[in-house]
Design a protein around this motif. Structure first.
Motif, PDB file in Angstrom:
ATOM      1  N   VAL A  43       4.775  -6.230  -6.733  1.00 31.60           N
ATOM      2  CA  VAL A  43       6.082  -6.731  -7.155  1.00 31.60           C
ATOM      3  C   VAL A  43       5.939  -8.136  -7.746  1.00 31.60           C
ATOM      4  O   VAL A  43       6.551  -8.464  -8.771  1.00 31.60           O
ATOM      5  N   LEU A  87      16.038   0.714  -5.854  1.00 31.47           N
ATOM      6  CA  LEU A  87      15.391   0.955  -4.570  1.00 31.47           C
ATOM      7  C   LEU A  87      15.765   2.357  -4.063  1.00 31.47           C
ATOM      8  O   LEU A  87      16.935   2.715  -4.030  1.00 31.47           O
ATOM      9  N   LEU A 147      17.445  -4.138  -9.364  1.00 33.88           N
ATOM     10  CA  LEU A 147      16.568  -3.465  -8.392  1.00 33.88           C
ATOM     11  C   LEU A 147      16.944  -1.986  -8.316  1.00 33.88           C
ATOM     12  O   LEU A 147      18.104  -1.642  -8.135  1.00 33.88           O
ATOM     13  N   ILE A 154      11.392  -7.718  -0.821  1.00 31.82           N
ATOM     14  CA  ILE A 154      11.614  -7.671  -2.281  1.00 31.82           C
ATOM     15  C   ILE A 154      12.691  -8.678  -2.683  1.00 31.82           C
ATOM     16  O   ILE A 154      12.545  -9.390  -3.700  1.00 31.82           O
ATOM     17  N   ASN A 155      13.769  -8.746  -1.934  1.00 32.49           N
ATOM     18  CA  ASN A 155      14.818  -9.730  -2.247  1.00 32.49           C
ATOM     19  C   ASN A 155      14.283 -11.155  -2.172  1.00 32.49           C
ATOM     20  O   ASN A 155      14.668 -12.016  -2.981  1.00 32.49           O
ATOM     21  N   ILE A 177       2.653  -4.196  -1.618  1.00 35.12           N
ATOM     22  CA  ILE A 177       3.950  -4.305  -2.299  1.00 35.12           C
ATOM     23  C   ILE A 177       4.167  -5.731  -2.768  1.00 35.12           C
ATOM     24  O   ILE A 177       4.678  -5.982  -3.886  1.00 35.12           O
ATOM     25  N   ASN A 178       3.770  -6.699  -1.952  1.00 30.18           N
ATOM     26  CA  ASN A 178       3.907  -8.107  -2.345  1.00 30.18           C
ATOM     27  C   ASN A 178       3.133  -8.389  -3.623  1.00 30.18           C
ATOM     28  O   ASN A 178       3.642  -9.036  -4.558  1.00 30.18           O
ATOM     29  N   VAL A 234      11.183   0.396  -6.791  1.00 24.31           N
ATOM     30  CA  VAL A 234      10.420   0.605  -5.551  1.00 24.31           C
ATOM     31  C   VAL A 234      10.979   1.870  -4.872  1.00 24.31           C
ATOM     32  O   VAL A 234      12.173   1.940  -4.564  1.00 24.31           O
ATOM     33  N   THR A 247       4.558 -12.747   3.835  1.00 21.04           N
ATOM     34  CA  THR A 247       4.655 -11.290   3.959  1.00 21.04           C
ATOM     35  C   THR A 247       4.201 -10.828   5.339  1.00 21.04           C
ATOM     36  O   THR A 247       4.840  -9.979   5.982  1.00 21.04           O
ATOM     37  N   LYS A 255      13.233  -4.125   1.944  1.00 23.54           N
ATOM     38  CA  LYS A 255      14.380  -4.726   1.245  1.00 23.54           C
ATOM     39  C   LYS A 255      14.388  -6.246   1.398  1.00 23.54           C
ATOM     40  O   LYS A 255      14.646  -6.983   0.426  1.00 23.54           O
ATOM     41  N   VAL A 264       5.756   1.789  -7.004  1.00 24.42           N
ATOM     42  CA  VAL A 264       6.172   0.426  -7.363  1.00 24.42           C
ATOM     43  C   VAL A 264       5.958   0.266  -8.868  1.00 24.42           C
ATOM     44  O   VAL A 264       4.882   0.583  -9.387  1.00 24.42           O
ATOM     45  N   ILE A 305      13.132  -3.740 -11.528  1.00 26.26           N
ATOM     46  CA  ILE A 305      12.025  -3.498 -10.590  1.00 26.26           C
ATOM     47  C   ILE A 305      12.313  -2.182  -9.854  1.00 26.26           C
ATOM     48  O   ILE A 305      13.413  -1.971  -9.338  1.00 26.26           O
TER      49      ILE A 305
END
Length: 619
Positions: free
Chosen positions: A530, A507, A505, A489-490, A526-527, A548, A462, A486, A561, A546
């Motif tokens: 998620v 988003l 997703l 998260i992907n 966020i890491n 976000v 990250t 993006k 989130v 998910i």
């Protein structure tokens, strides 16, 4: 005249008394004319003196006082012009009166009283004309010059008309009667035009008109000799006629006026010469001062014509370029400009001349030694009544500024390359750490321990992604956070895809830039959140979603989130303070000075509100 007086009462009170006196005088003059023709033509009564003569004699002082009231304090005359006008007027009257009219009228007068009344009106007309010219040539007047000029013409016509009428009384002739009436009509027309021009505030700069005439006809200045010519002609009357006392006195008065005019002229000429001498001394002193300034100034001042040919160059060009002004005047300014800059300068000059706007251009000029220096030039187009006629330029040496700017530019490029290399190496080092953690996790048999290695690897990755975005960006202090989110998260979904069902997703991420101080903790939060949803919200391959969302509201950022998973199970697991992930989230939220809310929803939804952190100097 009554309307003019009423209009003056409404619009110009300071000349009301003057117009009332003039109106009263003209009214008495009109009544005298009416009674004269009534008594002479219908009743046949002619006596001297009479009521008519009384009205005439009272009318003239009123007219004179009214006209004099148009002068404004301080009372000062343009003496030379005034004397010229008097000499011309009196000379013309004498030329007409003595050789043509007086020889006929004098024998017809039975006595001295009759003769006095015969010429008294002419004398009063001349006196009225004199008064009008006094006001006309005064330096300060309450009304413009045009009405006074027209009234003067009207009075002059009245004088000529009276002379012709006096001649017609003795020599009865319809032509002379018609001619006298013509001059009387002109008197009425000129006075009416004067009144109209006063009411409509008509003003013409006669001085400029005469100056324009003298420019058009510089060799036809015969008007200045007119007074002298008329005086000589009047003086010749003493030779070609039998002079009487009146003529001798009249010519004597005119000669005295001419002598007085010449005395005033010589005095004015002497004063003009003294003033001219002083002005020449002032101009010479200022020229020396200007030469001293332009010789020691750091800028170059120059002037060019429409073709770019130099007409003037300041002496300062000697110390700046090594040329004397004489070497450059008459040459095109483009001869000094570096060949690579000529077309650019030419286009800027043409554009400025077309729209008559100031210009500013930087170019290289050739010195006398053959070197080139950078000059910043500002130019102002010169425009007169004939149109565009060139430029006035001011040039300043900016060679050192150019060198400094080039040095700064090169230094910035080096620093940018260094920063790019640093971010690249940090990214590589973090990737190495991530790879080492991945290799080490392959040798771990315990699933819980293996999960710890994977989580640490994701955290390192990250942070590495942020440095990767930084060295790929044109900016080195911020990244496009929406693009970063993006990608992050992907990547997380891909890492957990073997253990999950179908995950959608949702988003909603605003396109914003965040600095590195804010991006790193926010990315780690966020890491964690998620990753937590992917691990706990969808057990046994359950499908899910998910969520976000990231938006800027005023000066705050709002990050949401969440998921639509099992909810309570996830919440119970995350709220355990023994979990490193949740402790890390709490620590990062504190670092961001943010607020954390857990919202009730279908699954679990977190809302984090924070402001962008400012850069804190390390030293």
């Amino acid at each position: 005249m009554v309307y003019a007086t009423w209009w003056t009462h409404k619009n110009n009170e300071k000349v009301l008394i003057a117009w009332m006196l003039v109106t009263a005088g003209l009214f008495l003059y009109f009544m005298a004319n009416f009674l004269y023709f009534l008594l002479r033509d219908y009743l046949g009564l002619i006596s001297l003196p009479s009521l008519v003569d009384t009205l005439y004699i009272v009318a003239y002082p009123l007219l004179m006082l009214g006209i004099l009231a148009l002068m404004e304090k301080p009372y000062r005359l343009k003496l030379k012009s005034f004397l010229d006008a008097i000499v011309v007027s009196v000379s013309v009257m004498f030329i007409i009166w003595f050789p043509l009219i007086w020889p006929v009228i004098e024998p017809s007068q039975p006595d001295t009283t009759s003769m006095i009344f015969s010429i008294s009106y002419l004398f009063l007309d001349l006196l009225l004309l004199l008064v009008t010219q006094v006001v006309l040539f005064s330096k300060k007047k309450k009304i413009s010059i045009i009405p006074l000029f027209l009234v003067s013409l009207g009075i002059f016509s009245q004088v000529v008309g009276d002379m012709v009428f006096a001649y017609q009384v003795v020599v009865s002739n319809l032509f002379y009667l018609w001619l006298a009436n013509t001059f009387y009509t002109l008197t009425i027309i000129f006075i009416a035009l004067g009144v109209l021009s006063y009411i409509n505030n008509v003003d013409i700069d006669i001085k400029n008109k005469l100056s324009f005439y003298s420019v058009l006809s510089p060799y036809n200045d015969w008007i200045s000799y007119l007074p002298l010519v008329l005086v000589l002609f009047t003086y010749s009357l003493l030779i070609i006629t039998t002079p009487d006392t009146a003529l001798i006195w009249g010519v004597g008065i005119i000669v005295v006026l001419v002598i007085l005019r010449q005395v005033i002229f010589l005095n004015d000429l002497k004063r003009a010469q003294i003033t001219l001498k002083k002005n020449k001394e002032v101009i010479s002193e200022r020229k020396k001062q200007l030469d001293f300034i332009t010789s020691n100034m750091l800028d170059i001042i120059s002037e060019s014509d429409v073709n770019g040919v130099l007409k003037y160059v300041s002496p300062s060009t000697q110390q700046l370029l090594g040329y004397s002004p004489q070497e450059l005047v008459g040459h095109s300014l483009y001869e000094l400009i570096h060949p690579d800059d000529r077309e650019k300068v030419r286009q800027i000059i043409e554009k400025s001349s077309n729209v008559t706007e100031d210009l500013r251009v930087e170019s290289r000029l050739k010195t006398a030694e053959g070197k080139y220096i950078w000059i910043e030039t500002t130019g102002k187009p010169v425009v007169d009544e004939k149109g565009f006629r060139g430029f006035i330029y001011s040039g300043r040496d900016i060679t050192e500024q150019k060198k400094s700017a080039e040095y700064i530019k090169k230094s910035l490029e080096e620093k940018e390359a260094l920063l790019r290399e640093i971010h690249h190496r940090v990214n590589n080092n973090l990737q190495v750490i991530s790879s080492l953690l991945s290799l080490q996790s392959d040798n771990v048999r315990d699933p819980r321990d293996h999960e710890l290695f994977v989580e640490s690897q994701n955290r390192v990755r990250t942070m590495a992604m942020i440095h990767e975005k930084l060295y790929q960006s044109d900016k080195f202090n911020s990244i496009n956070f929406s693009d970063y989110l993006k990608t992050l998260i992907n990547r997380l979904i891909y890492d957990y895809s073997q253990e999950l069902g179908h995950i959608d997703l949702e988003l909603d991420i605003e396109n914003v830039d965040l600095n590195i101080e804010t991006s790193v903790p926010c990315g780690l939060i966020i890491n964690e959140l998620v990753s937590n949803s992917l691990k706990h919200a969808f057990p046994h391959g359950r499908n899910g979603k998910i969520i976000v969302k990231f938006h800027k509201i005023k000066d705050k950022y709002v990050l949401m989130v969440g998921d639509n998973g099992i909810g309570p199970l996830e919440k119970s697991v995350l709220e355990s303070s023994k979990k490193l992930g949740f402790n890390l989230v709490k620590s990062l939220i504190k670092q961001l000075d943010a607020s954390l809310e857990i919202l009730e929803s279908e699954g679990t939804l977190y809302r984090i509100t924070f402001a962008e952190l400012t850069y804190q100097k390390r030293f």
